[in-house]
Design a protein around this motif. Structure first.
Motif, short mmCIF file in Angstrom:
data_model
loop_
_atom_site.label_atom_id
_atom_site.label_comp_id
_atom_site.label_asym_id
_atom_site.label_seq_id
_atom_site.Cartn_x
_atom_site.Cartn_y
_atom_site.Cartn_z
N ARG A 170 89.35 114.93 49.29
CA ARG A 170 89.81 115.84 48.24
C ARG A 170 90.90 115.20 47.38
O ARG A 170 90.97 115.42 46.16
CB ARG A 170 90.32 117.12 48.89
N ALA A 171 91.73 114.38 47.99
CA ALA A 171 92.84 113.76 47.27
C ALA A 171 92.36 112.75 46.23
O ALA A 171 93.12 112.37 45.34
CB ALA A 171 93.78 113.08 48.26
N ARG A 172 91.10 112.31 46.35
CA ARG A 172 90.58 111.34 45.39
C ARG A 172 89.64 111.98 44.38
O ARG A 172 88.90 111.28 43.69
CB ARG A 172 89.86 110.21 46.12
N ALA A 173 89.68 113.29 44.27
CA ALA A 173 88.83 114.01 43.31
C ALA A 173 89.72 114.69 42.27
O ALA A 173 90.59 115.50 42.62
CB ALA A 173 87.98 115.05 44.03
N HIS A 174 89.52 114.35 41.03
CA HIS A 174 90.19 115.03 39.92
C HIS A 174 89.18 115.97 39.29
O HIS A 174 88.25 115.54 38.61
CB HIS A 174 90.70 114.01 38.89
N ARG A 175 89.37 117.25 39.56
CA ARG A 175 88.37 118.25 39.17
C ARG A 175 88.77 118.96 37.88
O ARG A 175 89.92 119.37 37.71
CB ARG A 175 88.25 119.28 40.29
N ILE A 176 87.79 119.11 36.97
CA ILE A 176 88.00 119.91 35.77
C ILE A 176 86.82 120.85 35.61
O ILE A 176 85.67 120.41 35.53
CB ILE A 176 88.13 119.03 34.51
N ARG A 177 87.10 122.15 35.60
CA ARG A 177 86.07 123.15 35.27
C ARG A 177 86.08 123.32 33.76
O ARG A 177 87.00 123.94 33.20
CB ARG A 177 86.35 124.47 35.99
N LEU A 178 85.08 122.78 33.12
CA LEU A 178 85.08 122.73 31.66
C LEU A 178 84.92 124.09 31.01
O LEU A 178 85.20 124.24 29.82
CB LEU A 178 83.99 121.77 31.18
N ASP A 179 84.46 125.09 31.78
CA ASP A 179 84.38 126.43 31.21
C ASP A 179 85.77 127.07 31.13
O ASP A 179 85.97 128.05 30.41
CB ASP A 179 83.46 127.31 32.05
N GLN A 180 86.74 126.52 31.87
CA GLN A 180 88.06 127.11 31.93
C GLN A 180 89.14 126.30 31.23
O GLN A 180 90.18 126.86 30.85
CB GLN A 180 88.47 127.31 33.40
N GLU A 181 88.93 125.01 31.10
CA GLU A 181 89.95 124.18 30.46
C GLU A 181 89.28 123.03 29.71
O GLU A 181 88.24 122.52 30.12
CB GLU A 181 90.93 123.63 31.50
N PRO A 182 89.88 122.62 28.60
CA PRO A 182 89.31 121.50 27.84
C PRO A 182 89.68 120.17 28.51
O PRO A 182 90.56 120.11 29.37
CB PRO A 182 90.00 121.63 26.48
N LEU A 183 88.98 119.12 28.11
CA LEU A 183 89.40 117.80 28.54
C LEU A 183 90.77 117.49 27.94
O LEU A 183 91.01 117.75 26.76
CB LEU A 183 88.40 116.74 28.06
N PRO A 184 91.68 116.97 28.74
CA PRO A 184 93.00 116.62 28.19
C PRO A 184 92.89 115.60 27.07
O PRO A 184 92.05 114.70 27.11
CB PRO A 184 93.74 116.04 29.39
N GLN A 185 93.72 115.75 26.08
CA GLN A 185 93.76 114.76 25.02
C GLN A 185 94.13 113.40 25.61
O GLN A 185 95.03 113.29 26.44
CB GLN A 185 94.80 115.16 23.96
N GLY A 186 93.43 112.38 25.18
CA GLY A 186 93.72 111.04 25.66
C GLY A 186 93.06 110.68 26.98
O GLY A 186 93.21 109.54 27.45
N LEU A 187 92.34 111.62 27.60
CA LEU A 187 91.66 111.29 28.86
C LEU A 187 90.61 110.22 28.61
O LEU A 187 89.81 110.32 27.68
CB LEU A 187 91.02 112.54 29.46
N SER A 188 90.61 109.21 29.46
CA SER A 188 89.65 108.11 29.35
C SER A 188 88.86 108.01 30.65
O SER A 188 89.43 108.08 31.75
CB SER A 188 90.37 106.79 29.09
N ALA A 189 87.55 107.83 30.52
CA ALA A 189 86.70 107.67 31.70
C ALA A 189 87.09 106.43 32.49
O ALA A 189 86.89 106.36 33.71
CB ALA A 189 85.24 107.60 31.29
N ARG A 190 87.69 105.45 31.82
CA ARG A 190 88.08 104.20 32.50
C ARG A 190 89.24 104.39 33.45
O ARG A 190 89.55 103.51 34.25
CB ARG A 190 88.43 103.14 31.46
#
Length: 244
Positions: free
Chosen positions: A31-51
């Motif tokens: 769990r500690a290595r998972a950064h979870r985003i529910r896209l129906d509830q929050e937008p992708l943070p500005q500046g987020l990079s897949a890299r």
């Protein structure tokens, strides 16, 4: 170690929570290595990079890439736009990516392949899949038998293989069950995270979403619990091991 980015597109909380837990469990991902985003509830943070992540995993959802804008709910449109925003970086820089079900529509559409409801939709249940020659050589399919059963349920599908993509898994009812773009960008039409319990929740959640006649729900739940689905989770585990 970098975390894995898990993007979820399900606005139904029961289904979203169980999907997240299944992705962790089947992938062997702490769990500690998972950064979870529910896209129906929050937008992708500005500046987020897949890299910034070891890899990106996209779950399934009730939306269809091929639906016209006026038929998409605001949540579906928001989720799709967010994932599409990352695809130029993911594909262009060959960032490790695994799209599950909805993800193959996203990847195929981004690569310019036809995605539609014309052919190859599959009812909720299982599909008899087989590895292609390319699939037998792919590291994400290491340990998978040449033929295996997977959970499916989708209204739209790839109608043709994207140009330059590798065809890894096929079935009679839906030819393009798994593909790869570049070396590290993958997508499956089936659900590698699903087991009978996970699909029971989804059947109950989506019984009135047009995937099957509502009166068939109990029969489908019984069938899914009895289905010999064992190989698909290896794909998730291989993805986490390879890129983690």
């Amino acid at each position: 170690m970098k975390p894995f980015l898990i993007l979820q597109l399900r606005p139904e909380s029961d289904a979203a929570e169980e999907e997240f837990e299944a992705l962790l469990d089947k992938g062997g991902l702490p769990r500690a290595r998972a950064h979870r985003i529910r896209l129906d509830q929050e937008p992708l943070p500005q500046g987020l990079s897949a890299r910034d992540f070891a890899g990106v995993i996209v779950g399934g959802g009730p939306g269809c890439v091929s639906d016209p804008p006026e038929k998409k709910t605001p949540a579906e449109a928001q989720c799709e736009a967010a994932v599409m925003r990352l695809m130029p970086e993911i594909v262009g820089e060959d960032v490790p990516f695994l799209g599950c079900c909805y993800g193959i529509g996203i990847l195929g559409h981004f690569l310019g392949a036809p995605v539609s409801k014309a052919r190859w939709s599959e009812p909720v249940g299982t599909s008899a899949c087989r590895l292609t020659e390319e699939g037998r050589r792919d590291p994400l399919l290491e340990g998978c038998p040449d033929e295996f059963v997977a959970f499916v349920g989708h209204k739209e599908a790839l109608q043709a293989l994207p140009e330059g993509a590798a065809h890894l898994v096929a079935s009679e009812t839906c030819p393009f069950q798994m593909i790869r773009a570049g070396r590290n960008v993958y997508a499956t039409q089936f659900h590698p995270e699903a087991d009978g319990a996970v699909f029971e929740t989804r059947i109950r959640t989506y019984r009135n979403h047009g995937y099957f006649p509502p009166e068939d729900a109990d029969r489908l739940i019984e069938m899914c619990h009895a289905a010999p689905v064992e190989a698909p989770p290896l794909i998730l585990r291989n993805f986490v091991r390879r890129y983690g």
